[in-house]
Design an enzyme around this catalytic site. Sequence first.
Site, PDB file in Angstrom:
ATOM      1  N   THR A 106       0.813  -1.210   0.000  1.00  0.00           N
ATOM      2  CA  THR A 106       0.000   0.000   0.000  1.00  0.00           C
ATOM      3  C   THR A 106       0.849   1.264   0.000  1.00  0.00           C
ATOM      4  O   THR A 106       0.483   2.270  -0.592  1.00  0.00           O
ATOM      5  CB  THR A 106      -0.929  -0.006   1.239  1.00  0.00           C
ATOM      6  OG1 THR A 106      -1.714  -1.186   1.177  1.00  0.00           O
ATOM      7  CG2 THR A 106      -1.833   1.195   1.267  1.00  0.00           C
ATOM      8  N   THR A 182       2.390  -4.077   4.524  1.00  0.00           N
ATOM      9  CA  THR A 182       2.492  -4.245   5.977  1.00  0.00           C
ATOM     10  C   THR A 182       2.217  -5.675   6.442  1.00  0.00           C
ATOM     11  O   THR A 182       2.672  -6.070   7.512  1.00  0.00           O
ATOM     12  CB  THR A 182       1.514  -3.303   6.710  1.00  0.00           C
ATOM     13  OG1 THR A 182       0.203  -3.533   6.201  1.00  0.00           O
ATOM     14  CG2 THR A 182       1.909  -1.861   6.526  1.00  0.00           C
ATOM     15  N   ASP A 183       1.500  -6.448   5.629  1.00  0.00           N
ATOM     16  CA  ASP A 183       1.043  -7.758   6.113  1.00  0.00           C
ATOM     17  C   ASP A 183       2.190  -8.666   6.562  1.00  0.00           C
ATOM     18  O   ASP A 183       2.096  -9.320   7.594  1.00  0.00           O
ATOM     19  CB  ASP A 183       0.255  -8.495   5.026  1.00  0.00           C
ATOM     20  CG  ASP A 183      -1.108  -7.864   4.772  1.00  0.00           C
ATOM     21  OD1 ASP A 183      -1.402  -6.821   5.386  1.00  0.00           O
ATOM     22  OD2 ASP A 183      -1.868  -8.410   3.958  1.00  0.00           O
ATOM     23  N   LYS A 260       2.629  -6.839  13.402  1.00  0.00           N
ATOM     24  CA  LYS A 260       1.415  -6.123  12.993  1.00  0.00           C
ATOM     25  C   LYS A 260       0.269  -6.664  13.823  1.00  0.00           C
ATOM     26  O   LYS A 260       0.024  -7.862  13.828  1.00  0.00           O
ATOM     27  CB  LYS A 260       1.146  -6.354  11.498  1.00  0.00           C
ATOM     28  CG  LYS A 260      -0.114  -5.662  10.992  1.00  0.00           C
ATOM     29  CD  LYS A 260      -0.294  -5.794   9.486  1.00  0.00           C
ATOM     30  CE  LYS A 260      -1.560  -5.053   9.056  1.00  0.00           C
ATOM     31  NZ  LYS A 260      -1.788  -5.066   7.605  1.00  0.00           N
TER      32      LYS A 260
HETATM   33  N1  GLU Z   1      -1.865  -6.920   1.759  1.00  0.00           N
HETATM   34  C1  GLU Z   1      -1.035  -5.965   1.127  1.00  0.00           C
HETATM   35  C2  GLU Z   1       0.412  -6.078   1.564  1.00  0.00           C
HETATM   36  O1  GLU Z   1       0.740  -6.427   2.662  1.00  0.00           O
HETATM   37  C3  GLU Z   1      -1.522  -4.581   1.302  1.00  0.00           C
HETATM   38  C4  GLU Z   1      -1.527  -4.139   2.730  1.00  0.00           C
HETATM   39  C5  GLU Z   1      -0.451  -3.133   3.031  1.00  0.00           C
HETATM   40  O2  GLU Z   1       0.403  -2.802   2.243  1.00  0.00           O
HETATM   41  O3  GLU Z   1      -0.521  -2.652   4.128  1.00  0.00           O
HETATM   42  O4  GLU Z   1       1.267  -5.820   0.781  1.00  0.00           O
END
Ligand code: GLU
Length: 454
Positions: A106, A182-183, A260
């Site tokens: 993201t 972030t995942d 997280k």
């Molecule tokens: N699920 C995706 C990822 O981890 C988008 C969520 C994000 O970037 O926070 O890349």
Amino acid sequence: MSENLKGYKKDAKKFLIEHNLKLWDIIKVETKTTTYEGILLPRYEYSKAGFIEIKLENNYNVGIKVDDITKIEKIGEKEAKYKIPEKDFPKTKGFPEITLLGTGGTVASRLDYTTGAVIPAFSPGELFSAVPELADICNLETEIVFKIFSENMQATHWQQLAHQIETLANSGKDGIIIPHGTDTMGYTSAALSFMLKDLSIPVVVVGSQRSSDRPSSDAAMNLINAATVATSDIAEVTLVMLGSSSHDYGLIHRGTLVRKLHTSYRHTFRTIDDIPMGMVQNRTIRMFTDNYHKKDKKKRETTALTDFEKKIGFIYFYPGLTSEMIHYYIDKGYKGLLLAGTGLGHVATRIYDAIERAIEEDILVLMTSQTLFGFVGMNVYSTGRELLDMGVLPGKNMMPEVGYVKLGWVLGQTDNLEDAKKLLMTNIAGEFLDREIPIAFNYDIDRLLKDNLI
Ligand code: GLU
């Protein structure tokens, strides 16, 4: 017309055609209970049929079931193209030289109004346009290494990043920023922590919970904070994300101790079992500890030790777990098993036979706890003692995912079982703490600051 209704199928598509609507129309939709106004968005290929999707004024997307719609009308139109203007990233003599290695997620995304998807995009020019403050902190070069969401990250991606960082660190760069989804950011920060021996410069993994097309996006602030840490003297792999619900500072987390913890809040990351290493606010860093590797580009030669054993089973114990699930991994030739046990590090006695077989067959079995906080304590109850007697190794305070990454990394480094056990029990990158730190459980940084405890 059908091309203009990307992602819509069957009833929903028919419904939109009947009402003469196309993508990017601003529409008003009434159901029995609510009225919505927003932009009609394209849908993903695999989205559930029977719904239309609109972007509300507050920037959230909402799916509305076609069968629930009592009235729909077009009230305007939106320009379909969206592009951040490109500007040259300015260079300032004497500023730290930072390289951004983009991976996706993201933080590198914006809504692509031509496809409706949130797409990763991150040229230096776009970055400078979007976050001009970065040019006051450093000279930035960017390289898009991957364009993936982080659920698709694997050991091969960590290896490639580690090799690039090794080259950059040894060629005189001052710091690295890694924008990342972030995942699985905590897995990557742990993997890089283990892989980068004698790291001489800061490596900062950063993400965002909301994409930059949304007013509530945390992307810019996180990037500014990450750039600040990348120019600091913290020669470790850290993860920098917003730290409080007031969103006015970032926290600096050690790469092997961070998790997280919330699906959507922006202050979703926390250091587990310790307090964060420090905070960053208005381009100023305040450290809460002096216990970290300081930057020393001249003396420390960074070495990427990236070999990683992929055949590691990650077994989360639950009341229905049976031996056969463990036998499966053994039969498939797995080399290590990470157990996320209950409480102090337990699993049911009914799976002991399988664990014993795994150990007899020279598979390394490492125990961590599902509780996240605290150390495993396998000498307290008979179950723990029996597992230790079998040869299960206690993962101390490591979170299951950190244990998993460490097990894979250790088994990549050596084929000798005794050496592997020793390495597994050695503190490599701050993953082991000496003792419990009581204020670390549910710490509230605002409170600790107020009470002068940090
Ligand atoms: N699920 C995706 C990822 O981890 C988008 C969520 C994000 O970037 O926070 O890349």
